[in-house]
Design a protein around this motif. Structure first.
Motif: not given
Length: 286
Positions: A86-92
Motif C-alpha cells: 500500500l501507499s501511505k495515502n490509502i485510507d479506504s
C-alpha cells in the motif's frame, strides 16, 4: 439495515507467508492499474489490475497529479498476486478488494492479519484468526481498519490505538461477544455500521477526534445503555442508534445549544429507546 456482505478475510484460511516490507526505494509503483476519479474529483480509487501483470502490486501515492486514496470493490478479486504494498495515502479498502487472492501474503501480529506499506508492515488491519486474544488490541502502528475486517470476530474487548485514523464500513459488525471498546484520541473517521449488531456492547465513549457518527454506526446494539460524546461532534447520521432498545443516556460534553447545533439526519434517533441527553446546562428527553 443493509444487506449483509461477506468480508474478504475468508481467504485467510489458506497457509500464509509473511513479507518484510523493507525500504521504500526497493519498490516501484505498479504500471497499468485501473483507476476511477472520486465523486468530488479530489482523489483516485484503484478499481482493477488493468494491464499490470506483476505478482507484486505496489500502489502509487499519486495518479495524474492527484492522491490515490482508496482500493475499490473487487479491485484485485481472484487475481494471481502474491503481495500488495500500500501507499501511505490509502485510507479506504473495500471489503472484497483481494477476495480470492489465494497466494496473497499478509503480515501477522497477535493473531491478526495486516497489509503494509513499504515502511509499515501493520498499516492496515485486514482480518483476525481464531488464535487472537479475547482482549484484542490493534497494532500500535496501524493507520487503517479495512471494511468488514473483524466481521463476527469472537472478541470480548477491543482496543483501538491513537495511530488509527480511519475505520472502514462494518469493520466490527456483529461481534456478538464484544462488551467493551477503548477508542484512543486520534481516530477521526468511523464509517457506517462499524459497531452494528454488537449485542453485548453496553457503553461507549467517543474521543474528541471523532467528529461524525455515520448511519447505523451502533444499530442493533441491544445492550447499549449509554454513550458519551464530546462537543466536537458535527454530524449524526441516519438510524445511528436504531434498535438500541436499552439506550438510556447520551452524555454530551457540551451545552444544550451546542447539541442543537449539531447537524443530524432527520432519522438519526429512529427506532431508539426513550433516552435522555445530559448536557452541561440541562437535560433533553426524547
Amino acid at each position: 439495515m443493509k444487506k449483509k456482505i461477506l468480508p474478504f478475510i475468508l481467504i485467510l484460511s489458506i497457509a500464509l507467508t509473511f513479507c518484510s516490507c523493507g525500504n521504500q526505494n526497493e519498490y516501484t509503483p505498479s504500471k497499468g492499474l485501473e483507476y476511477s476519479l472520486s465523486d468530488d474529483a479530489t482523489y483516485y480509487i484503484v478499481t482493477g489490475i488493468g494491464s499490470c501483470d506483476a505478482s507484486v502490486i505496489v500502489i502509487p501515492e499519486e495518479h495524474d497529479g492527484l492522491p490515490v486514496r482508496a482500493i475499490g470493490i473487487s479491485a484485485f478479486k481472484n487475481e494471481d498476486i502474491t503481495h500488495l504494498i500500500l501507499s501511505k495515502n490509502i485510507d479506504s479498502i473495500a471489503y472484497d478488494a483481494v477476495d480470492g487472492c489465494s497466494k496473497l501474503a499478509f503480515n501477522e501480529y497477535s493473531g491478526a492479519y495486516y497489509l503494509g506499506t513499504a515502511e509499515n508492515k501493520f498499516f492496515a488491519l485486514a482480518g483476525i484468526s481464531d488464535e487472537a486474544s479475547d482482549e484484542f488490541k490493534i497494532h500500535s502502528d496501524t493507520k487503517l481498519v479495512v471494511e468488514c475486517a473483524l466481521w463476527e470476530a469472537n472478541i470480548k474487548s477491543l482496543s483501538i490505538p491513537e495511530s488509527v485514523a480511519n475505520i472502514g464500513n462494518a469493520a466490527f459488525y456483529s461481534c456478538s461477544a464484544l462488551e467493551s471498546v477503548d477508542i484512543a484520541n486520534g481516530v477521526s473517521r468511523i464509517e457506517s455500521e462499524v459497531f452494528g449488531n454488537c449485542k453485548k456492547l453496553s457503553s461507549v465513549t467517543l474521543p474528541e477526534s471523532v467528529t461524525r457518527i455515520e448511519e447505523q454506526t451502533f444499530a442493533y446494539c441491544a445492550a447499549l445503555e449509554e454513550i458519551t460524546l464530546t462537543d466536537k461532534i458535527e454530524y449524526i447520521g441516519e438510524y445511528a442508534f436504531s434498535n438500541c432498545e436499552s439506550l438510556k443516556d447520551i452524555n454530551f460534553i457540551g451545552t444544550t445549544e451546542q447539541w442543537n447545533n449539531i447537524e443530524k439526519d432527520p432519522l438519526w434517533d429512529g427506532y431508539t429507546a426513550n433516552y435522555t441527553i445530559h448536557c452541561k446546562d440541562g437535560d433533553i428527553k426524547k
